[in-house]
Write an enzyme that holds these catalytic residues in place. Structure first.
Site, PDB file in Angstrom:
ATOM      1  N   SER A  43       0.868  -1.171   0.000  1.00  0.00           N
ATOM      2  CA  SER A  43       0.000   0.000   0.000  1.00  0.00           C
ATOM      3  C   SER A  43       0.904   1.220   0.000  1.00  0.00           C
ATOM      4  O   SER A  43       2.077   1.133   0.379  1.00  0.00           O
ATOM      5  CB  SER A  43      -0.900   0.002   1.237  1.00  0.00           C
ATOM      6  OG  SER A  43      -1.583   1.227   1.367  1.00  0.00           O
ATOM      7  N   ARG A  44       0.390   2.341  -0.425  1.00  0.00           N
ATOM      8  CA  ARG A  44       1.181   3.574  -0.332  1.00  0.00           C
ATOM      9  C   ARG A  44       1.304   4.043   1.105  1.00  0.00           C
ATOM     10  O   ARG A  44       2.079   4.952   1.414  1.00  0.00           O
ATOM     11  CB  ARG A  44       0.557   4.645  -1.219  1.00  0.00           C
ATOM     12  CG  ARG A  44       0.788   4.368  -2.698  1.00  0.00           C
ATOM     13  CD  ARG A  44       0.087   5.341  -3.590  1.00  0.00           C
ATOM     14  NE  ARG A  44       0.508   5.178  -4.979  1.00  0.00           N
ATOM     15  CZ  ARG A  44      -0.081   5.746  -6.012  1.00  0.00           C
ATOM     16  NH1 ARG A  44      -1.128   6.528  -5.821  1.00  0.00           N
ATOM     17  NH2 ARG A  44       0.361   5.559  -7.224  1.00  0.00           N
ATOM     18  N   TYR A  65       4.347   0.271  -4.026  1.00  0.00           N
ATOM     19  CA  TYR A  65       4.115  -0.794  -5.010  1.00  0.00           C
ATOM     20  C   TYR A  65       5.433  -1.224  -5.649  1.00  0.00           C
ATOM     21  O   TYR A  65       5.647  -2.401  -5.946  1.00  0.00           O
ATOM     22  CB  TYR A  65       3.143  -0.318  -6.085  1.00  0.00           C
ATOM     23  CG  TYR A  65       1.832   0.212  -5.529  1.00  0.00           C
ATOM     24  CD1 TYR A  65       1.214  -0.389  -4.433  1.00  0.00           C
ATOM     25  CD2 TYR A  65       1.207   1.325  -6.102  1.00  0.00           C
ATOM     26  CE1 TYR A  65       0.021   0.104  -3.926  1.00  0.00           C
ATOM     27  CE2 TYR A  65       0.006   1.810  -5.602  1.00  0.00           C
ATOM     28  CZ  TYR A  65      -0.580   1.206  -4.515  1.00  0.00           C
ATOM     29  OH  TYR A  65      -1.755   1.691  -4.018  1.00  0.00           O
ATOM     30  N   HIS A  86      -3.874   0.613 -13.776  1.00  0.00           N
ATOM     31  CA  HIS A  86      -3.686  -0.764 -14.220  1.00  0.00           C
ATOM     32  C   HIS A  86      -2.541  -0.915 -15.219  1.00  0.00           C
ATOM     33  O   HIS A  86      -1.680  -1.784 -15.068  1.00  0.00           O
ATOM     34  CB  HIS A  86      -4.986  -1.304 -14.820  1.00  0.00           C
ATOM     35  CG  HIS A  86      -6.034  -1.582 -13.791  1.00  0.00           C
ATOM     36  ND1 HIS A  86      -7.288  -2.055 -14.106  1.00  0.00           N
ATOM     37  CD2 HIS A  86      -6.017  -1.451 -12.427  1.00  0.00           C
ATOM     38  CE1 HIS A  86      -7.985  -2.207 -12.990  1.00  0.00           C
ATOM     39  NE2 HIS A  86      -7.243  -1.835 -11.967  1.00  0.00           N
ATOM     40  N   LYS A 104     -10.168  -6.231 -14.057  1.00  0.00           N
ATOM     41  CA  LYS A 104     -10.734  -5.596 -15.236  1.00  0.00           C
ATOM     42  C   LYS A 104     -11.224  -4.191 -14.861  1.00  0.00           C
ATOM     43  O   LYS A 104     -11.560  -3.953 -13.690  1.00  0.00           O
ATOM     44  CB  LYS A 104     -11.844  -6.455 -15.842  1.00  0.00           C
ATOM     45  CG  LYS A 104     -12.989  -6.827 -14.888  1.00  0.00           C
ATOM     46  CD  LYS A 104     -14.013  -5.716 -14.801  1.00  0.00           C
ATOM     47  CE  LYS A 104     -14.751  -5.740 -13.503  1.00  0.00           C
ATOM     48  NZ  LYS A 104     -15.267  -4.427 -13.126  1.00  0.00           N
TER      49      LYS A 104
END
Length: 339
Positions: A43-44, A65, A86, A104
């Site tokens: 997580s950031r 990340y 993404h 997606k």
């Protein structure tokens, strides 16, 4: 799990982000499978990553990340980040030699997704359309192929939920929010799977939220050629509901027991109506997220059939080109070519 699966080493996953779908659906499904091992989450906010890791039983937590992607113990990365992230992180992970399962839509537009075609050939890169792994969808496709309703000509889809929270990523235009990118892809994928064809042109009527600008209601007509078509309505500000109906020359097939958000502990049903008679076929409960993860793991371990069962980049591009055509149709008021 098959006998052959028992010989496969589990794939070691890292998860980018502490999203709800990851926490509640995908990570538990992966942890339930002997083919998967979730070894890291990022997580950031490192404190949040640590808290989620502790809650989910994950060994390693990262405050970025990039740090997770650099972890040599991570073989594959699962990406449930907001839509606009993404492509950047799929590229970063695959270029680092990691396999990628991305939620997606894998991109917000086809133009954005085309960058993924230039990835090195080694990593498996797949878009997470879990429905194609669920037994109800596999059985529905088999019934149609067997001629249960004659030649299929028309798929109708309705999918909706209610969410007006302006802070939610689904209601943030810059993050790739809106009904069409969030759930419209399910309608397009439904037609592609059940009609065994790809779209050639599309027409849309779109209503946008006056405060957030996102598309909150989309009605579409998609031509898949040779007399095959899709009509759909997806909405993010109306009562929750979902169903799929396939019309054939000799009958109809209906999926109306959670065709998209199937529960892992409740069975589903397929209704076939032909010559005025209805036949209901029960489908046993299944965890479509676990089945998806296991297909992905088999592909990572080199099984060609498993790789073919995934939604790869080329298939994702077909759906995104259709989404692009629907958005163009919003502006022109006419059918737009998918391409």
């Amino acid at each position: 799990m098959t006998t052959d699966d028992a010989a496969l080493a589990p794939v070691r996953f890292g998860v980018l982000g502490a999203s709800k779908i990851g926490r509640e659906k995908v990570i538990p499904a992966m942890r339930a499978s002997p083919l998967c091992e979730v070894v890291a989450i990022a997580s950031r906010d490192e404190a949040r990553a640590r808290a989620e890791a502790d809650a989910l039983g994950i060994a390693h937590a990262y405050g970025s990340y990039e740090a997770l992607i650099a972890d040599d113990d991570v073989e594959a990365v699962y990406i449930p980040l907001p839509n606009h992230l993404h492509v950047p992180y799929t590229l970063a992970a695959a270029q680092a030699g990691k396999h990628v399962l991305c939620e997606k839509p894998i991109a917000c537009t086809a133009a954005e997704a085309r960058a993924l075609r230039d990835l090195p050939p080694g990593p498996v890169v797949a878009e997470a359309y879990m429905i194609r792994h669920h037994p109800q969808w596999r059985r529905a496709r088999a019934l149609i192929a067997e001629g249960a309703i004659g030649a299929p000509t028309h798929v109708h889809v309705s999918f909706s939920f209610f969410n007006r929270d302006p802070a939610n990523i689904r209601n943030r235009l810059a993050y790739g929010g809106g009904a069409l990118l969030d759930i419209g892809g399910y309608a397009i994928m439904s037609a592609r799977l059940l009609l065994d064809a790809d779209p050639v042109r599309a027409l849309a009527v779109i209503d946008r939220d006056p405060d957030t600008g996102v598309d909150r209601e989309v009605g579409g007509l998609v031509d898949l050629g040779a007399g095959r078509r899709l009509t759909f309505a997806v909405g993010t500000q109306r009562a929750p509901g979902q169903w799929v109906r396939v019309e054939g020359k000799e009958g109809d097939l209906v999926l109306d027991a959670f065709p998209f958000n199937a529960r892992a502990d409740v069975g589903n049903r397929i209704r076939v109506v032909r010559a005025g008679e209805e036949c209901i076929e029960e489908v046993a409960p299944a965890d479509q997220y676990r089945l998806q993860a296991e297909a992905f793991c088999r592909a990572v371990r080199g099984e060609p059939a498993a790789r073919d069962a995934l939604t790869g980049v080329d298939s994702a591009l077909v759906t995104l080109r259709t989404v692009d055509a629907l958005f163009r149709s919003e502006r022109t008021g006419a059918f737009e070519t998918v391409g």
